[in-house]
Enzyme design. Structure first.
Site, PDB file in Angstrom:
ATOM      1  N   LYS B  74       0.800  -1.231   0.000  1.00 14.35           N
ATOM      2  CA  LYS B  74       0.000   0.000   0.000  1.00 14.35           C
ATOM      3  C   LYS B  74       0.832   1.280   0.000  1.00 14.35           C
ATOM      4  O   LYS B  74       0.356   2.320  -0.445  1.00 14.35           O
ATOM      5  CB  LYS B  74      -0.937   0.008   1.220  1.00 14.35           C
ATOM      6  CG  LYS B  74      -2.042  -1.027   1.132  1.00 14.35           C
ATOM      7  CD  LYS B  74      -3.016  -0.891   2.312  1.00 14.35           C
ATOM      8  CE  LYS B  74      -4.189  -1.838   2.127  1.00 14.35           C
ATOM      9  NZ  LYS B  74      -5.299  -1.504   3.047  1.00 14.35           N
ATOM     10  N   ASP B 110     -10.084   3.004   2.163  1.00  4.07           N
ATOM     11  CA  ASP B 110     -10.219   2.466   3.523  1.00  4.07           C
ATOM     12  C   ASP B 110     -10.816   3.516   4.466  1.00  4.07           C
ATOM     13  O   ASP B 110     -11.723   3.206   5.246  1.00  4.07           O
ATOM     14  CB  ASP B 110      -8.851   2.015   4.050  1.00  4.07           C
ATOM     15  CG  ASP B 110      -8.381   0.709   3.434  1.00  4.07           C
ATOM     16  OD1 ASP B 110      -9.239  -0.110   3.055  1.00  4.07           O
ATOM     17  OD2 ASP B 110      -7.157   0.504   3.346  1.00  4.07           O
TER      18      ASP B 110
END
Lengths: 289, 289
Positions: B74, B110
């Site tokens: 990420k 997220d």
């Protein structure tokens, strides 16, 4: 029938890269083959300009197993794989890449596919004289394979481009030892070569849709006992093959080479014997529509 | 149900990259969503170490449309995209990449997914005091989104790593202006923070399978009116959430955040409103088995 909802970690991805690639039959032929054997593989067409990039991606993805390479990338792709079969390095192009755990292996199935088409048609190659019309990429692949494996008496090459035809002849002589001559294409050169040829392979785009009434070989040059193979397969029977058949000659359609190169790729991708009849049927259905 | 034999030039490929990635629910959730809307998309899990390579491949393939990025990529993925949404650059990680005609755009879903989970659960965020337990990647994404968009009164951060927790607090103060304090995790720091918190978000791996009987928050610290959100969703009800529910508190499961981040990705991939209920059902079915 493979349901997309079952795609998972073990699903293997294959693809054809080219530009354009929207009309490729490869996705249909390979997906039908995977389906027939119940293999957890899928195959996508990918329009690509950046060959180095797509091969970096293939190398990085654990499940990007196999690639078909088509025009215009068959030469460029060689620069970005990790290993090339010797014969294919000499040919100077590849049409297949296998991802062996992050190591990309390049090879060609066009030449073996063409040879298999001739052998399957019952054509006796040993000690025969071959005339290759056209000296481009397909001609290179086919002539190298036949020069190395078919036991021909010799080969004559014709092309409109002197440098290209002499380059291929020189490469063939140097790497295979076959007796080979090269001429620039002309009416007289063609007539001379036709008078000596047992097997004629046409590997230029002439006769391809939409210009289906074109052929480089005047019908009066055909002689009894010759075999004519046309790499062009749209239409399935080109004017060249129709003229040859009308003259009583044995003909072999380029579609056999196309099917065979795909069958050989499939076996490289999967390690399984390809369901050749299923794959043939898919090609024929697509070409009929 | 999408048949692999229909894969064609217009089929769009999406993938999740990570390592490991074999247990990811993302393929199931996205393929079910594509299927429910009849979209010509497929989604594969790809185990990847070379992030730069896979992104070069994505950029090169006309139909490699979308990517989910998971641990450990990420942060690394940010280096290889062409554009990053401002908020995500500050957060320092992305979980989504869109291929916009060869231009790779990175963003995070997220944080928005977590905020939507709280809002959908009816949690009033305005002027409330948030306690974030853990200051890693998930905590960064959630805390930045809430600091920028939720109108909180303030935020307290706890983590076992002093540099990490002070780093996040500093970044939040600098980029969002929120009133924020940071402490190293200890019994007393936790008790203090719990005495002030209206909303508690747990974003460490504690309580995840197989160690399902672990929780960082002693049940006696809960106070009436608090809301507890656990990022962990295996099991669906962690010990933390079970203790909070037993104490009469409102709880929100991390599975809601997981579903929402996927829904937001789906909408980025396809430009269509996601079939959220279908996607939720698939996740619940997988987590129940």
């Amino acid at each position: 029938m493979k349901d997309s909802r079952t795609l998972n970690f073990n699903t293997r991805l294959c693809a054809v890269i080219g530009n354009p690639v929207s009309h490729s039959l490869s996705p249909a032929i390979h997906n039908a083959g995977f389906d027939a054997l119940g293999l957890d593989y899928i195959y996508l067409p990918c329009q690509v300009e950046d060959v180095a990039g797509v091969l970096a991606g293939m190398r990085a993805m654990h499940n990007f197993r196999g690639m078909s390479v088509t025009i215009p990338h068959k030469i460029e792709a060689m620069k970005h794989v990790d290993e090339i079969h010797d014969a294919d390095r000499t040919i100077g192009s590849i049409n297949t890449i296998i991802n062996d755990n992050g190591r990309l292996i390049g090879l060609g199935t066009d030449g073996p596919g063409a040879m298999k088409a001739l052998v399957d048609a019952g054509v006796d190659l040993a000690e025969r004289q071959l005339l290759m019309i056209g000296a481009g990429g397909a001609a290179r692949a086919i002539s190298f394979t036949l020069a190395l494996k078919a036991g021909l008496a010799g080969m004559e090459l014709l092309d409109i481009d002197q440098a290209v035809v002499q380059g291929l002849a020189g490469d063939l002589a140097r790497h295979t030892g076959i007796s080979v001559s090269a001429e620039v294409m002309s009416d007289s050169a063609l007539a001379d070569a036709m008078s000596r040829a047992d097997i004629i392979i046409h590997s230029t785009p002439v006769g391809m849709r939409p210009k289906v009434e074109a052929s480089l070989v005047p019908a009066e040059l055909f002689r009894a006992g010759q075999v004519v193979f046309d790499v062009v397969y749209t239409p399935l029977e080109t004017k060249l093959l129709r003229d040859a058949r009308t003259a009583g000659l044995q003909t072999v359609s380029g579609v056999e080479m196309f099917i065979n190169q795909a069958v050989l790729q499939f076996e490289q991708f999967t390690g399984q014997k390809a369901p050749a009849e299923v794959m043939r049927q898919v090609v024929m259905e697509h070409l009929a529509t």
